[in-house]
Design a protein around this motif. Structure first.
Motif, PDB file in Angstrom:
ATOM      1  N   LYS A 134       3.102  41.717  -0.647  1.00 14.72           N
ATOM      2  CA  LYS A 134       2.792  42.602  -1.779  1.00 14.72           C
ATOM      3  C   LYS A 134       3.804  42.394  -2.901  1.00 14.72           C
ATOM      4  CE  LYS A 134       0.773  46.433   0.895  1.00 14.72           C
ATOM      5  NZ  LYS A 134       0.875  47.881   1.194  1.00 14.72           N
ATOM      6  N   VAL A 135       5.078  42.405  -2.539  1.00 12.67           N
ATOM      7  CA  VAL A 135       6.146  42.236  -3.536  1.00 12.67           C
ATOM      8  C   VAL A 135       6.010  40.884  -4.219  1.00 12.67           C
ATOM      9  CG1 VAL A 135       8.644  41.994  -3.815  1.00 12.67           C
ATOM     10  CG2 VAL A 135       7.725  43.795  -2.340  1.00 12.67           C
ATOM     11  N   PHE A 136       5.765  39.853  -3.430  1.00 12.06           N
ATOM     12  CA  PHE A 136       5.595  38.500  -3.974  1.00 12.06           C
ATOM     13  C   PHE A 136       4.440  38.458  -4.961  1.00 12.06           C
ATOM     14  CE2 PHE A 136       3.108  34.574  -3.584  1.00 12.06           C
ATOM     15  CZ  PHE A 136       4.008  33.636  -4.046  1.00 12.06           C
ATOM     16  N   GLY A 137       3.274  38.955  -4.552  1.00 11.47           N
ATOM     17  CA  GLY A 137       2.080  38.894  -5.390  1.00 11.47           C
ATOM     18  C   GLY A 137       2.248  39.621  -6.706  1.00 11.47           C
ATOM     19  N   LEU A 138       2.791  40.839  -6.666  1.00  8.01           N
ATOM     20  CA  LEU A 138       2.939  41.641  -7.878  1.00  8.01           C
ATOM     21  C   LEU A 138       3.970  41.033  -8.824  1.00  8.01           C
ATOM     22  CD1 LEU A 138       2.756  45.238  -6.366  1.00  8.01           C
ATOM     23  CD2 LEU A 138       1.030  44.083  -7.754  1.00  8.01           C
ATOM     24  N   HIS A 139       5.041  40.457  -8.286  1.00  7.59           N
ATOM     25  CA  HIS A 139       6.055  39.874  -9.167  1.00  7.59           C
ATOM     26  C   HIS A 139       5.587  38.558  -9.775  1.00  7.59           C
ATOM     27  CE1 HIS A 139       8.707  42.951  -7.502  1.00  7.59           C
ATOM     28  NE2 HIS A 139       9.491  42.710  -8.525  1.00  7.59           N
ATOM     29  N   VAL A 140       4.834  37.767  -9.014  1.00 11.60           N
ATOM     30  CA  VAL A 140       4.279  36.549  -9.614  1.00 11.60           C
ATOM     31  C   VAL A 140       3.283  36.927 -10.708  1.00 11.60           C
ATOM     32  CG1 VAL A 140       2.906  34.480  -9.214  1.00 11.60           C
ATOM     33  CG2 VAL A 140       4.647  35.136  -7.571  1.00 11.60           C
ATOM     34  N   ALA A 141       2.491  37.978 -10.461  1.00 12.11           N
ATOM     35  CA  ALA A 141       1.553  38.451 -11.486  1.00 12.11           C
ATOM     36  C   ALA A 141       2.315  38.846 -12.756  1.00 12.11           C
ATOM     37  CB  ALA A 141       0.749  39.637 -10.951  1.00 12.11           C
ATOM     38  N   PHE A 142       3.450  39.540 -12.580  1.00 11.54           N
ATOM     39  CA  PHE A 142       4.289  39.885 -13.736  1.00 11.54           C
ATOM     40  C   PHE A 142       4.775  38.615 -14.432  1.00 11.54           C
ATOM     41  CE2 PHE A 142       8.689  40.148 -15.257  1.00 11.54           C
ATOM     42  CZ  PHE A 142       8.563  41.080 -16.277  1.00 11.54           C
ATOM     43  N   GLY A 143       5.231  37.636 -13.652  1.00 13.09           N
ATOM     44  CA  GLY A 143       5.730  36.391 -14.231  1.00 13.09           C
ATOM     45  C   GLY A 143       4.655  35.647 -15.012  1.00 13.09           C
ATOM     46  N   VAL A 144       3.422  35.650 -14.502  1.00 17.19           N
ATOM     47  CA  VAL A 144       2.313  34.977 -15.200  1.00 17.19           C
ATOM     48  C   VAL A 144       2.039  35.682 -16.523  1.00 17.19           C
ATOM     49  CG1 VAL A 144      -0.145  34.449 -15.085  1.00 17.19           C
ATOM     50  CG2 VAL A 144       1.290  34.133 -13.060  1.00 17.19           C
ATOM     51  N   ALA A 145       2.022  37.021 -16.505  1.00 20.91           N
ATOM     52  CA  ALA A 145       1.788  37.777 -17.737  1.00 20.91           C
ATOM     53  C   ALA A 145       2.874  37.487 -18.765  1.00 20.91           C
ATOM     54  CB  ALA A 145       1.729  39.278 -17.422  1.00 20.91           C
ATOM     55  N   LEU A 146       4.128  37.450 -18.304  1.00 23.12           N
ATOM     56  CA  LEU A 146       5.231  37.164 -19.215  1.00 23.12           C
ATOM     57  C   LEU A 146       5.125  35.743 -19.761  1.00 23.12           C
ATOM     58  CD1 LEU A 146       7.891  38.029 -20.526  1.00 23.12           C
ATOM     59  CD2 LEU A 146       9.081  37.225 -18.463  1.00 23.12           C
ATOM     60  N   ALA A 147       4.750  34.790 -18.887  1.00 24.99           N
ATOM     61  CA  ALA A 147       4.618  33.395 -19.337  1.00 24.99           C
ATOM     62  C   ALA A 147       3.546  33.278 -20.419  1.00 24.99           C
ATOM     63  CB  ALA A 147       4.270  32.501 -18.147  1.00 24.99           C
ATOM     64  N   TRP A 148       2.444  34.005 -20.258  1.00 19.31           N
ATOM     65  CA  TRP A 148       1.387  33.979 -21.286  1.00 19.31           C
ATOM     66  C   TRP A 148       1.911  34.553 -22.601  1.00 19.31           C
ATOM     67  CZ3 TRP A 148      -0.903  37.987 -24.050  1.00 19.31           C
ATOM     68  CH2 TRP A 148      -2.002  37.629 -24.844  1.00 19.31           C
TER      69      TRP A 148
END
Length: 984
Positions: free
Chosen positions: A390-404
């Motif tokens: 869960k922690v991994f998925g949500l933080h990668v999702a945050f990272g993708v949003a920030l990268a965009w």
């Protein structure tokens, strides 16, 4: 347009964007010193997960600990490990570990040869020491906060400190260790071997059956100490000669070692992957100043995401350690699309701001939706029941949003500030210069093939899918922390060697306890006493036995007729009756004894003895006495007198009152002092020995049988007679007496690792030669099936615990969770595609590359025989995100170019120029960029590297060729609003 607001602001105020990006990096980077690491797979389960709670309860109930396994193997000496030199080293090592303490400097110190010795535990490598300091991995951390040793000295299992279950005097066990002192002669060493091999608890566990190896089990207070304890042991044995090979393994060691080496991989593999991506970007765009931007986007995204995770108080787990690896390709993906189009469009405007706005205007919606679908794919992991996932998925999702967000703002700002106009003016139009080279020409030709041979392309696709589906049916869900290391890693080597020699280094615990406390009714107790009374008195005192049985039956009938009768009252009444019966029975025998005792042994013959007792006692007693004495008619004198008194004493001791009290105690005995329950455990262990996955099982029954044998052993007696006592004692009282002897051994609590102190629950320690989940599942299935077909004398609650079993549980939850997450995110992405393209058909087409890629990847896993493990499961989210990204760009540009040129036929050539080139560059950069991971010493990183490359390659092929073929076949429906739709 609204979509250009962010970009317009970035173009106008680039320095503000730069400052904000720097502030984000500094703020999140400042969280890094707070980092803490967690490499315990047990934390894959929530703290309140039942099996985890039960596992910890079992450890507490039986005083069990995680341990480091140290195997010492000697293949060269004729006596194997049982030679004076090797046993001396083992004894010295044991006492050094027991003596571990902090010295005045707070450093680890042991007693060696009676003198303090502080081993130098730090690595000789400056790089490794530096990493250890950065990541807070202090190899000298071998003590709890109160300064106590990480090693639980009283619980060490070693020849020097385990009980030697051996007879001292008849009826007494020796209170000594197996190796009280290091041997000084070969005879002493071989005597230790004999004692060890004769103990079923030690053979195959402490000592190998071939006598070539000994395993020390070093218990530790926390699993996080295991790497440092292993490092300490390696240091203490570094000067041993080559004949005595030392191997260190065990699941805690594997897990902790993986955690330490995982950090090294974080510090090396991610930068190497970043370097590879940088070089590929430089190769494709040949403008150093241009390619710095996507690399900075990736760095800021990774730093911010990891900083957020650390700042929120989450540990860096096995999963979250891969955040950088996953974010790197995703972060640069959109930037590559922007750079690719900027590279090819600049000549049209010769103005940075206008070109940027043009490019972003073209790509804003595709990039927005590709990012949203990737975010959806990783955010779906929040629905899994595995906390670190869960922690991994949500933080990668945050990272993708920030990268965009950075791609939309930072990249334009960077181009405005740091890309010289002079450099850009050197760019020539495509017509004037072949920017795309061999790759561009190849794509153009392949685009024509996918258009003209669309039917063949689709037929080949269906064939690949069919083969992949068969491969999927072959997938085996399995994981094993030891297999996270490469085959030649010291952990894997130790695992192979020690599992060849011993019953197994993987542990599972099977606990058995009655469903309810075994209390008997008055009727049940009387029935039990009837059977026991017949066995004890039926042949020796037939008349008295018949009377006693009649009393039991009468008492039973009386209490059955009374409601709410006091169950203890039946015993009181029976005892009063039994006392009278004892007086009647023993009176005659005592009278005979008194008479014979006063006879003069001088000149005593059988005839004189018979004459003297002719009128003593009752007729029945005299008759029994005469029958028992008949074999001894030839005796005379004192010998005859003593034999007759022995017979009389035997009968006089047959007390019905004593029998009742014994029976009362037996009927109230706890479950696992009852022979029938212990026999069931014995039968269960016998079945376990037939299961291929189990190398050894141990229980309190093994200790009980060994102790019973030793207590009754007579050296001069025949072997068959002694062997009869290698069994479970016949009644609870006898069982209790043997257990009492075991409780008094030198290592007093060792028995209670296998049975609770109230004797109402047992723990069967199962050793497996493999830590694979599939093997553990097979063992559980076979044991539970046997228990279902062979019910215990009383209903039992069955519980499983141990690290090997915990791995099975979280693996099952992970597989189910990942599958649900994949399916749910698949549906979400499908809906998003339909909304994006405002077309049901285009939405379905966008899912085709994703479907083909996932099917092919998992089919490949099945055909290759690769286990479906944690890294593979998580990669499904990356597959979903990246595969649909390419499809979005391809379909969006296909629609745009078809509108521009009037037909798909005329648009195909243009589609396989800049748009296909951007997709291809992305695929190649990421595919090749992560090949450095293939050289990592940790298998999960190899897996991620290989499958990242494969996912990108398959997604690329599926997007460019399968979508092109499908569009060709469906063009009349896809582009029905166009003025023309040429036939294919």
């Amino acid at each position: 347009m609204k979509r250009l607001k962010m970009t317009t602001f970035s173009v106008r105020f680039p320095w503000i964007i730069m400052v904000v990006a720097l502030a984000i990096t500094v703020f999140f980077g400042a969280q890094f010193p707070k980092v803490s690491f967690d490499n315990d797979p047990e934390n894959m389960l929530a703290e309140d997960e039942y099996i985890r709670v039960f596992h910890n309860e079992v450890k507490a109930r039986y005083n069990l600990y995680d341990f480091v396994i140290v195997g010492i193997v000697n293949e060269e000496h004729e006596d194997g490990i049982f030679n004076v030199g090797t046993l001396g080293k083992i004894d010295a090592l044991t006492h050094e570990l027991i003596s571990l303490h902090q010295n005045a400097d707070g450093k680890p110190e042991v007693m060696r040869g009676g003198q303090p010795y502080a081993p130098a535990l730090e690595s000789d490598s400056a790089w490794e020491r530096g990493l250890a300091k950065v990541f807070g991995n202090d190899v000298n951390r071998l003590f709890a906060e109160d300064g106590s040793s990480a090693i639980i000295a009283p619980e060490i299992i070693s020849p020097s400190v385990v009980d030697n279950i051996k007879q001292a005097d008849r009826g007494q066990l020796a209170i000594e260790y197996l190796m009280e002192e290091a041997p000084t002669t070969r005879e002493q060493a071989l005597a230790i071997k004999t004692d060890a091999m004769n103990n079923p608890l030690y053979k195959g566990t402490l000592v190998s059956e071939d006598g070539k190896a000994i395993a020390l089990y070093i218990p530790i207070t926390e699993k996080t100490f295991s790497y440092n304890v292993a490092n300490l042991i390696e240091n203490l044995t570094a000067d041993w000669d080559e004949a005595d090979q030392v191997y260190i393994t065990g699941q805690p060691v594997a897990q902790d070692t993986f955690g330490v080496e995982m950090l090294v991989q974080m510090a090396t593999s991610a930068p190497l992957a970043g370097l590879a991506i940088f070089l590929l970007l430089l190769f494709f765009f040949r403008r150093f100043s241009l390619i710095i931007a996507p690399m900075l986007v990736a760095i800021v995204s990774v730093v911010a995401t990891m900083g957020l995770l650390i700042g929120l108080g989450f540990d860096v787990h096995i999963m979250s350690s891969m955040i950088a690896i996953f974010l790197m390709p995703i972060s640069v993906a959109d930037s590559v699309h922007i750079l690719s189009e900027f590279f090819d469009s600049y000549h049209q405007f010769r103005d940075k701001a206008k070109t940027i706005k043009h490019v972003v205007g073209h790509l804003f919606m595709p990039m927005l939706y590709t990012s949203l679908t990737t975010i959806a794919g990783f955010a779906s992991l929040a629905t899994t029941p595995i906390p670190p996932v869960k922690v991994f998925g949500l933080h990668v999702a945050f990272g993708v949003a920030l990268a965009w967000l950075l791609t939309m703002t930072f990249v334009p700002a960077y181009i405005m500030l740091f890309v010289p106009k002079k450099t850009l003016d050197q760019l020539k139009p495509v017509e004037a210069e072949d920017h795309h080279g061999l790759l561009g020409r190849t794509l153009g030709r392949l685009g024509q093939v996918s258009y003209k041979r669309w039917k063949l392309t689709l037929a080949l696709t269906m064939a690949v899918l069919a083969v992949s589906v068969v491969g999927i049916s072959k997938i085996k869900v399995n994981d094993n922390p030891v297999k996270w290391f490469t085959a030649n890693h010291r952990i894997r080597v130790a695992d192979r060697v020690l599992n060849d020699h011993f019953g197994g280094t993987y542990t599972a615990y099977l606990t058995l306890k009655p469903a309810q406390i075994m209390t008997l009714t008055c009727a049940e107790r009387i029935e039990m006493m009837r059977d026991a009374a017949i066995e004890r008195f039926g042949d020796t005192l037939p008349d008295a036995s018949a009377t006693f049985l009649a009393i039991l039956d009468d008492t039973n009938a009386k209490f059955q007729a009374l409601k709410n009768a006091d169950i203890e009252r039946c015993f009181v009444d029976l005892v009063e009756t039994a006392q009278g019966l004892d007086e009647q029975v023993s009176g005659a025998w005592n009278a005979l004894g008194d008479e014979i005792n006063y006879l003069d042994p001088e000149g005593l013959t059988y005839a004189k003895l018979t004459a003297a007792t002719a009128n003593i006692g009752d007729e029945a007693t005299r008759k029994v006495f005469a029958e028992r004495m008949k074999p001894f008619e030839s005796l005379a004198g004192e010998e005859l007198q003593n034999k007759s008194l022995d017979i009389i004493d035997g009968y006089a001791a047959l007390s019905f009152e004593d029998f009742l009290f014994e029976a009362r105690a037996d009927s109230a005995a706890p479950a696992f002092k009852r022979p029938e329950m212990l026999t069931y455990v014995e039968r269960l262990q016998a079945f376990m020995s037939t299961i291929p996955g189990i190398g050894k099982s141990s229980s309190a029954v093994d200790s009980l049988k060994k102790a019973n044998f030793e207590l009754n052993y007579i050296p001069e007696a025949p072997a068959d007679r002694n062997a009869e006592f290698n069994t479970i004692p016949p009644n609870p009282s006898a069982v209790g007496q043997v257990f009492a002897q075991l409780e008094g051994m030198k290592k007093k609590d060792s028995l209670f690792h296998l049975i609770t102190k109230d004797y109402n629950e047992v723990n069967v320690w199962i050793q497996l030669k493999s830590g694979d989940n599939t093997d553990m599942v097979a063992v559980v299935g076979q044991i539970e099936a046997w228990m279902a077909d062979n019910p215990a004398p009383a209903e039992l609650h069955v519980g499983w615990a141990g690290l090997t079993y915990l791995n099975v549980v979280w693996q099952d939850k992970m597989v189910a969770g990942m599958m649900n997450a994949l399916l749910s995110s698949f549906v979400v992405v499908l809906i998003m595609m339909m909304v994006l393209f405002r077309s049901f058909l285009f939405g379905l087409l966008a899912m085709i590359p994703l479907t083909v890629t996932i099917t092919f990847i998992y089919g490949l896993i099945g055909w290759a025989g690769k286990d479906y493990d944690m890294p593979v499961a998580v990669l499904s989210s990356l597959t979903l995100g990246l595969s649909v990204d390419f499809a979005i760009h391809f379909l969006e540009r296909s629609r745009e170019l078809t509108r521009k040129f009037g037909s798909w036929k005329d648009a195909v050539w243009h589609m396989f120029q800049e748009p296909a080139m951007a997709i291809s560059r992305n695929a190649i950069i990421i595919s090749i960029g992560f090949t450095p991971l293939l050289f990592a010493p940790l298998v999960p990183y190899k897996t991620v590297g290989f499958f990242l490359a494969t996912i990108m390659a398959v997604s690329w092929i599926a997007t460019l060729f399968i979508l092109a073929a499908l569009i060709t076949g469906l063009q009349k429906w896809l582009f029905k609003n166009n003025e023309t739709t040429n036939s294919h």
